[in-house]
Every structure is written in structure tokens, then in C-alpha cells.
Write an enzyme that holds these catalytic residues in place. Structure first.
Site, PDB file in Angstrom:
ATOM      1  N   CYS A   2       0.817  -1.162  -0.005  1.00 40.68           N
ATOM      2  CA  CYS A   2      -0.060  -0.045   0.038  1.00 40.68           C
ATOM      3  C   CYS A   2       0.870   1.121   0.153  1.00 40.68           C
ATOM      4  O   CYS A   2       2.021   1.291   0.706  1.00 40.68           O
ATOM      5  CB  CYS A   2      -0.909   0.136   1.338  1.00 40.68           C
ATOM      6  SG  CYS A   2      -2.050  -1.139   1.210  1.00 40.68           S
ATOM      7  N   ARG A  27       3.988  -0.428  -4.663  1.00 35.67           N
ATOM      8  CA  ARG A  27       3.588  -1.045  -3.553  1.00 35.67           C
ATOM      9  C   ARG A  27       2.262  -1.578  -3.377  1.00 35.67           C
ATOM     10  O   ARG A  27       1.784  -2.340  -2.465  1.00 35.67           O
ATOM     11  CB  ARG A  27       3.698   0.146  -2.472  1.00 35.67           C
ATOM     12  CG  ARG A  27       5.196   0.716  -2.398  1.00 35.67           C
ATOM     13  CD  ARG A  27       4.848   1.964  -1.318  1.00 35.67           C
ATOM     14  NE  ARG A  27       4.731   1.477  -0.170  1.00 35.67           N
ATOM     15  CZ  ARG A  27       5.655   1.389   0.615  1.00 35.67           C
ATOM     16  NH1 ARG A  27       6.946   1.247   0.095  1.00 35.67           N
ATOM     17  NH2 ARG A  27       5.549   0.693   2.089  1.00 35.67           N
ATOM     18  N   TRP A  73      -2.891  -2.609  -1.673  1.00 33.53           N
ATOM     19  CA  TRP A  73      -2.707  -3.947  -1.919  1.00 33.53           C
ATOM     20  C   TRP A  73      -3.449  -4.656  -0.912  1.00 33.53           C
ATOM     21  O   TRP A  73      -3.137  -4.504   0.368  1.00 33.53           O
ATOM     22  CB  TRP A  73      -1.043  -4.332  -1.591  1.00 33.53           C
ATOM     23  CG  TRP A  73      -0.872  -5.761  -1.970  1.00 33.53           C
ATOM     24  CD1 TRP A  73      -0.506  -6.273  -3.144  1.00 33.53           C
ATOM     25  CD2 TRP A  73      -0.627  -6.752  -1.019  1.00 33.53           C
ATOM     26  NE1 TRP A  73      -0.302  -7.475  -2.863  1.00 33.53           N
ATOM     27  CE2 TRP A  73      -0.351  -7.930  -1.903  1.00 33.53           C
ATOM     28  CE3 TRP A  73      -1.094  -7.024   0.338  1.00 33.53           C
ATOM     29  CZ2 TRP A  73      -0.269  -9.221  -1.235  1.00 33.53           C
ATOM     30  CZ3 TRP A  73      -0.983  -8.124   0.771  1.00 33.53           C
ATOM     31  CH2 TRP A  73      -0.695  -9.393   0.030  1.00 33.53           C
ATOM     32  N   ASN A  99      -1.734   1.923   5.720  1.00 30.16           N
ATOM     33  CA  ASN A  99      -0.814   0.927   5.272  1.00 30.16           C
ATOM     34  C   ASN A  99      -0.861   0.204   6.430  1.00 30.16           C
ATOM     35  O   ASN A  99      -0.125   0.504   7.346  1.00 30.16           O
ATOM     36  CB  ASN A  99       0.276   1.488   4.444  1.00 30.16           C
ATOM     37  CG  ASN A  99       1.326   0.448   4.335  1.00 30.16           C
ATOM     38  OD1 ASN A  99       1.121  -0.705   4.298  1.00 30.16           O
ATOM     39  ND2 ASN A  99       2.709   1.038   4.222  1.00 30.16           N
ATOM     40  N   GLY A 100      -1.164  -1.393   6.336  1.00 32.72           N
ATOM     41  CA  GLY A 100      -0.794  -2.359   7.683  1.00 32.72           C
ATOM     42  C   GLY A 100      -2.002  -2.939   7.826  1.00 32.72           C
ATOM     43  O   GLY A 100      -2.919  -3.277   6.971  1.00 32.72           O
ATOM     44  N   GLU A 484      16.014 -18.505  -7.761  1.00 37.00           N
ATOM     45  CA  GLU A 484      15.687 -17.251  -8.267  1.00 37.00           C
ATOM     46  C   GLU A 484      15.092 -17.313  -9.580  1.00 37.00           C
ATOM     47  O   GLU A 484      14.203 -16.427  -9.864  1.00 37.00           O
ATOM     48  CB  GLU A 484      16.851 -16.437  -8.059  1.00 37.00           C
ATOM     49  CG  GLU A 484      16.822 -14.994  -8.366  1.00 37.00           C
ATOM     50  CD  GLU A 484      15.585 -14.105  -7.662  1.00 37.00           C
ATOM     51  OE1 GLU A 484      15.039 -14.580  -6.726  1.00 37.00           O
ATOM     52  OE2 GLU A 484      15.561 -12.882  -8.046  1.00 37.00           O
ATOM     53  N   LYS A 488      11.571 -15.628 -10.597  1.00 36.19           N
ATOM     54  CA  LYS A 488      11.298 -14.638 -11.653  1.00 36.19           C
ATOM     55  C   LYS A 488      10.342 -15.141 -12.638  1.00 36.19           C
ATOM     56  O   LYS A 488       9.461 -14.089 -12.925  1.00 36.19           O
ATOM     57  CB  LYS A 488      12.546 -14.211 -12.403  1.00 36.19           C
ATOM     58  CG  LYS A 488      13.670 -13.556 -11.636  1.00 36.19           C
ATOM     59  CD  LYS A 488      13.411 -12.048 -11.414  1.00 36.19           C
ATOM     60  CE  LYS A 488      12.853 -12.030 -10.005  1.00 36.19           C
ATOM     61  NZ  LYS A 488      13.409 -11.937  -8.635  1.00 36.19           N
ATOM     62  N   GLU A 491       6.708 -14.982 -11.056  1.00 37.55           N
ATOM     63  CA  GLU A 491       6.310 -13.737 -10.553  1.00 37.55           C
ATOM     64  C   GLU A 491       5.638 -12.732 -11.685  1.00 37.55           C
ATOM     65  O   GLU A 491       4.664 -12.153 -11.506  1.00 37.55           O
ATOM     66  CB  GLU A 491       7.457 -12.709 -10.009  1.00 37.55           C
ATOM     67  CG  GLU A 491       7.965 -13.185  -8.569  1.00 37.55           C
ATOM     68  CD  GLU A 491       8.914 -12.112  -8.221  1.00 37.55           C
ATOM     69  OE1 GLU A 491       8.849 -11.633  -7.122  1.00 37.55           O
ATOM     70  OE2 GLU A 491      10.240 -12.281  -8.804  1.00 37.55           O
ATOM     71  N   HIS A 507      14.580 -37.412  -7.520  1.00 43.76           N
ATOM     72  CA  HIS A 507      13.755 -37.953  -6.309  1.00 43.76           C
ATOM     73  C   HIS A 507      12.188 -37.514  -6.690  1.00 43.76           C
ATOM     74  O   HIS A 507      11.567 -37.237  -5.567  1.00 43.76           O
ATOM     75  CB  HIS A 507      14.258 -37.509  -5.245  1.00 43.76           C
ATOM     76  CG  HIS A 507      15.518 -38.007  -4.779  1.00 43.76           C
ATOM     77  ND1 HIS A 507      15.982 -39.354  -4.550  1.00 43.76           N
ATOM     78  CD2 HIS A 507      16.738 -37.493  -4.858  1.00 43.76           C
ATOM     79  CE1 HIS A 507      16.870 -39.466  -4.540  1.00 43.76           C
ATOM     80  NE2 HIS A 507      17.737 -38.565  -4.761  1.00 43.76           N
ATOM     81  N   LYS A 606       5.721  -4.660  -3.976  1.00 41.65           N
ATOM     82  CA  LYS A 606       7.180  -4.727  -3.666  1.00 41.65           C
ATOM     83  C   LYS A 606       7.722  -4.592  -2.374  1.00 41.65           C
ATOM     84  O   LYS A 606       8.516  -5.214  -1.892  1.00 41.65           O
ATOM     85  CB  LYS A 606       7.739  -3.265  -4.518  1.00 41.65           C
ATOM     86  CG  LYS A 606       9.054  -2.967  -4.424  1.00 41.65           C
ATOM     87  CD  LYS A 606       9.880  -3.496  -5.447  1.00 41.65           C
ATOM     88  CE  LYS A 606      11.282  -3.500  -5.474  1.00 41.65           C
ATOM     89  NZ  LYS A 606      11.986  -4.786  -6.018  1.00 41.65           N
TER      90      LYS A 606
END
Ligand code: G6P
Length: 611
Positions: A2, A27, A73, A99-100, A484, A488, A491, A507, A606
Site C-alpha cells: 500500500c 507498492r 494492496w 498501510n498495514g 531465483e 522470476k 512472478e 527424487h 514490492k
């Protein structure tokens, strides 16, 4: 998570708020809204992006020199017009952006409902707006006191901006857990979740501390804590400039940030390596060097991409510093009952320095007496301030939600730390120390070579853009890079992807391989090269498609793989820094070809300031 922006002064607030929200959109981007205070308060808000808000407010009354904005968000309540911020209290006395998360909002909502309060949204924020109003009206206190009293009843995290209809030239800001920056100019103040909306107008900023409340008018700022003790505002000059938050000629921030890596890595080691490449200086950890040298164990806490950097750090610290390392998801660590000794060294890695779980993890460690270091990108961020010492990554502001240059700068710091520790603990011979420093210094120019292959990599992206699944495999230092690479792709292109240590393929994951499954194989010239070759053969034997990241001139891999992307010859210690770059470029182009919003992938944000 947010974004908040607010203004009070002599300028028209609307353009400042809109531009600020565009900067903060990374955000959160589920909905956006503004409140403009001009005699009466006009609120415009809607589901969608800031551009939808602009369309909504076109031809509407947008005058006023005081206002607040929010980009959301979603946590409590789906993204919708009515759940968008700002929220109005039932009797219209207060407007709030937040925000929170207010964790005890259900309990508070019930109490307020019993007092006759009705709610228009499913959010925790509206509960807070009504709580403030209820105290204000029932106790007949000032707006500022009503806010402070309300906040003493709240459990959870908040960055808040609040206005009161009865005092239209005033904004109240408060913070606990979620960041808020205050900027000051000539008869004007700015508030924002980070400095990006502010830098255009002033370079004088201060970060609110937890449980601080600021009452702001065009003529002044009154800072106190929740207990009403006055505090002295401490404005400092920031170095962030407007160029840093511009896409330049790039289509997306992510692409710009991928291309910035030679520069950002240079910035990370600039001034920290002796001219003759014989030594590393990390000024930020000098004060705690005795604790670092005698540490019995390192515990790394982080989330997301920073956690992957931590895994690379584990290999480096163990190999070159000879210290046992554990790498923990901050979100798991904070709720376990971890055993932490006084002679442990805890390293928190966080690009934003604000990730709620990582922050909570270090607060937990604080009670144990262990030394805490931070590796953060954002100067002055909460984690940077709450650690005993630390090293900034100096990667420059990262705006693309998918982290790229912050990751390579984090690894650069971890490499420097591991080498420095190895040298100080006398487990790394001086010649090897020097050789590895030299290898690190070569990395930026080697990345420049990789970047030149972008159009070739784009062609490979075109071949695989329609797949639904992908596997990534690597060994040793390249295993975290496989994780990573998969992250990427997930995402930003929404393709399901998994990263594995190559030997684990047999396995389970090998069962997934058929002629439609692309396998990205990290096969640099390192100590596990031969084993990787066998793993590639195993994939090929099952008709999988192999896209290998291999060392320049490697003819063997070229015979086996369907596609090869070459990285320059390098020491294995720095191979993650090179090998990740083609994977970033591949994911970027696949996402673009699939029509995805690369800089603002769905459901992500983010800076994750909620748990
Ligand atoms: C979010 C971001 C990731 C990031 C993670 C941890 O999920 O989208 O890119 O790696 O948070 O963030 P931090 O700021 O602590 O590194």
C-alpha cells in the site's frame, strides 16, 4: 505494501497526489483513491490503477491545497470501489488512509457496532476511522488526542494519514511498523510511504519512528509519541534524485534495472575494496568486527528474493569464512522457538528494509543478545535502523516489483563479507583473498557481455513463451540461482516454475519431464560441472527441452542442450552474479510476450509490510 501520499501547503494538492501515487504504485495497485480537503472533503476512489482514478476524477472538483492519496494492496476485503481508501468515518468527521493491518479489528468492529456504528466496507481501516470518530465525539477531545487514544487500543501495524472535517488545514500522521516519510518545504509538508513522491519538491525528509504521531499544517509540524511526550523532528538531506525514478528509454523499470546491474554492482563495491585489490573495507561493520570474528554461527533471515541471496551467502560464508550458516524464512523463524546464542551473528537481508516478517524476526533476536547485521538497500529504512550494524547495498532505488539489481548487489555484499570474514578469521589465505576480490571486480564488465546477448535470449524466450510449466536446476552456488530463476518466471509471467538442486530431480521432478517441459540448467564451469552434465543427459533421455546457461566456449553442453546462453568464464564464487542475469532477461521477455504487466505483476507488491 500500500502506498500513501499526502500534502499540506499552498500548492494544489491533486497533481502532487496523483503523481505521488503513480510513483508508489509498485507498492500495491488493486485500487486507488484520494481525498481533497477544500471546505468540504471530496473523495474519489475506485478499483484499479491510478489511471482509473484519474479518469474517475476528470471533470470533478479537484481544487484544494490539502489532501491524501492511497494505492492499495488488498488485505481485508477484496479489491473494490468500496474497499478502496480513503475511508470515511460514519458521521463524516474523519478520513483515513492506512498501510498495514489492524489485527484486532474484528473485536473493535463489534464494540463499535454495539454503539450503533455501521460500516460501508470490509476493511480494518474503516474500523479505525470509526474508532477515532467515536472517541472524538464521545469524549469531546481534539482530533489529535482522539487519534492517539484510538491508537492505544489498536493491535497491529499502521502507517496512517488522517484528516478531520473540523480542522481542514491539518493532517495527522502516525506510524507503527509501516513506513512514513515526512518532507518539508517552504510552508508545505509532504507525507509518503517512501521518498519517491517527495524528491521532486524537497530533499529534506525525516522518517517517523514507531508510535510517533505528527500533526501537520502548512506552518508547522508537531511531533510526539503516543504518550504525548514531545519529540524533535530530525530532517535530513536525502540523495535520491528524480532521475533515479524515471524509466528513461526503457519500456519497463525491470528492464532498466536488469541493465543497470554492471553499474549497481560497481556502486556496491565502490570505496570498499583497496586500490591494489588486497583488502575489503566494510565501514558499516567495523564496530562489531570482534563479534563477527568470534561468531560461532551465522543465521540469515530474509524473504523472497532476499532469501535466495541468503542461500548464496550460506555457501560463501561456509566455504570462505568457515562459519556454519543457517538460512531462515523470516516468517517461519519469528514464530518458531529458535535457539539463538549470544555468540550467534544474525544477518537480515532486505531490499526495502521494511518487510514485516524480517523486521519482526530481528526484533525477536534482539532479546537474545546476539549481534544483528542488516543488508538493506533503502537507507534509513526500519531494518537498517534496528540492526546493530550493517552494509548498504547501494543498488539505487529498485522499482520493478520483481527484484533484479537488488539481488545481485545483495550477493556482492555477501561475497565481500564472506571474504572479509575469511581473512579476519585467518581461514582464507591472502593470495586466494586477493584472487577472489579480483574476480568480484571483474563481474560488472562480464555482465555487460551477457547483456549484449539480449536479442539472442529474446529469441529463446519466444520459443518458450507459451509453456505452462518450467523447471530450473543447479548445483552448489547455482542452486539458489535456480530458485531465483524460477521465482522470476512465476512472478511476472504466471508460468508455474520450480527450482531444484539438480541431484534432487531424480527424487520426483524428473517424473514431470516430457517433450513439453523446458528445463533451465545452470551448468557453469564449476566443481559440480560433470555432475550437471549427467543431470542434463537425464533430462534429454526423457525428451525434455534443455536451455543451458554455460561457460563461453563450452562445446560439450552445446551438443546436448537445445539452447545455450553463454556466460563469461569466471571463478565459481562469483558465478551466481553472472548466471542469474540471462534468467532475468528470459523471464522479462517471456512476460512481455505474454502481455503481462511486468512492473506490476498481479497480486504482488514490492514492499511487504504486512505479515
Ligand atoms: C516482495 C518483493 C520481492 C522481495 C521480497 C522481500 O515479495 O516482491 O521482490 O524479494 O518482498 O523484500 P525485501 O524488501 O525484504 O527484500
Amino acid at each position: 505494501m500500500c502506498g500513501i501520499v499526502a500534502y499540506v501547503g499552498d500548492r494544489t494538492a491533486y497533481p502532487i497526489l496523483i503523481k505521488g501515487l503513480q510513483r508508489l504504485e509498485y507498492r500495491g495497485y488493486d485500487s486507488a483513491g484520494i481525498a481533497l480537503l477544500n471546505g468540504q472533503t471530496n473523495v474519489y476512489k475506485c478499483k484499479g490503477k491510478v489511471k482509473d482514478l484519474q479518469a474517475l476524477s476528470k471533470d470533478k472538483e479537484i481544487s484544494g491545497t490539502v489532501g491524501m492519496g492511497h494505492t492499495r494492496w488488498a488485505t481485508h476485503g477484496e479489491p473494490s470501489d468500496h474497499n478502496a481508501h480513503p475511508h470515511r468515518s460514519m458521521n463524516g468527521k474523519f478520513f483515513v488512509v492506512h498501510n498495514g493491518i489492524i489485527e484486532n479489528y474484528t473485536h473493535l468492529k463489534k464494540e463499535l457496532s454495539n454503539r450503533g456504528y455501521k460500516f460501508q466496507s470490509e476493511t480494518d481501516t474503516e474500523v479505525l476511522a470509526n474508532l477515532i470518530e467515536n472517541i472524538y465525539l464521545e469524549k469531546s477531545v481534539s482530533a489529535e488526542l482522539a487519534v492517539r487514544l484510538a491508537l492505544t487500543k489498536v493491535v497491529g501495524a499502521y502507517g496512517l494519514v488522517i484528516s478531520c472535517e473540523d480542522e481542514p488545514g491539518m493532517l495527522i500522521a502516525a506510524r507503527k511498523g509501516s513506513p512514513l516519510v515526512v518532507g518539508v518545504g517552504e510552508h508545505e509538508y509532504f507525507l509518503a510511504s517512501d521518498a519517491t513522491p517527495i524528491v521532486e519538491y524537497t530533499d529534506q525528509v525525516m522518517y517517523l519512528n514507531d508510535e510517533e504521531v505528527a500533526v501537520i499544517t502548512r506552518d508547522g509540524l508537531d511531533l510526539k509519541n503516543l504518550e504525548n511526550d514531545s519529540k524533535t523532528p530530525d530532517f535530513k538531506k536525502i540523495t535520491l534524485s528524480i532521475d533515479h525514478i524515471d524509466k528513461g528509454d526503457y519500456e519497463h523499470f525491470m528492464l532498466k534495472e536488469i541493465h543497470e546491474q554492471p553499474m549497481s554492482i560497481r556502486d556496491t563495491f565502490r570505496g570498499r575494496v583497496a586500490m591494489d585489490e588486497s583488502k575489503i573495507f566494510l565501514g558499516g561493520v567495523l564496530d562489531v568486527m570482534p563479534q563477527l570474528i568470534k561468531a560461532k554461527r551465522i543465521i540469515i533471515v530474509a524473504c523472497g528474493t532476499s532469501w535466495h541471496a541468503g542461500l548464496v551467502g550460506e555457501y560463501l560464508f561456509e566455504k570462505y569464512g568457515r562459519i556454519p550458516v543457517e538460512v531462515e524464512y523470516a516468517s517461519e523463524f519469528r514464530y518458531r522457538d529458535p535457539i539463538i546464542q549470544e555468540d550467534d551473528l544474525v544477518i537480515a537481508i532486505s531490499q526495502s528494509g521494511e518487510t514485516a516478517d524480517t523486521l519482526a524476526a530481528i526484533r525477536k533476536v534482539r532479546e537474545t543478545g546476539a549481534t544483528i547485521l542488516g543488508i538493506c538497500n533503502v537507507a534509513g529504512s526500519s531494518i537498517a535502523r534496528e540492526t546493530d550494524a550493517g552494509v548498504y547495498t547501494h543498488a539505487g532505488i529498485e522499482i520493478g516489483v520483481a527484484s533484479t539489481k537488488a539481488f545481485t548487489s545483495q550477493i556482492t555484499v555477501l561475497t565481500m563479507m564472506a571474504l572479509l570474514l575469511g581473512s579476519k578469521r585467518q581461514v582464507l589465505p591472502a593470495s586466494e583473498y586477493k584472487e577472489l576480490i579480483h574476480e568480484l571486480i571483474q563481474v560488472p564488465s562480464k555482465i555487460e557481455e551477457i547483456l549484449k546477448q539480449e536479442s539472442e535470449i529474446e529469441k529463446i524466450a519466444a520459443v518458450y513463451k507459451d509453456v505452462t510449466n518450467a523447471l530450473y536446476m543447479g548445483r552448489g552456488l547455482l542452486f539458489p540461482v535456480a530458485l531465483e530463476g524460477a521465482l522470476k518466471l512465476k512472478e511476472i509471467s504466471y508460468i508455474h516454475a520450480e527450482g531444484y538442486p539438480a541431484a534432487e530431480m531424480k527424487h520426483g521432478p524428473i517424473a514431470l519431464i516430457d517433450e513439453n517441459m523446458p528445463v533451465f540448467a545452470l551448468a557453469a564451469n564449476d566443481q559440480s560441472y560433470e555432475k550437471m552434465v549427467s543431470n542434463i543427459q537425464e533430462v534429454k533421455a526423457r525428451k525434455g527441452k534443455v536451455i543451458a546457461i554455460a561457460t563461453k566456449g563450452d562445446k560439450g553442453i552445446r551438443k546436448m542442450a537445445d539452447h545455450v546462453i553463454e556466460i563469461p568464464e569466471c571463478h565459481e564464487a562469483v558465478s551466481p552474479l553472472l548466471a542469474v542475469v540471462p534468467l532475468q532477461i528470459l523471464s522479462y521477455h517471456i512476460a512481455v510476450m505474454r502481455g503481462c504487466n511486468v512492473d506490476q505483476p498481479r497480486n504482488l507488491a514490492k514492499s511487504v509490510t504486512v505479515e
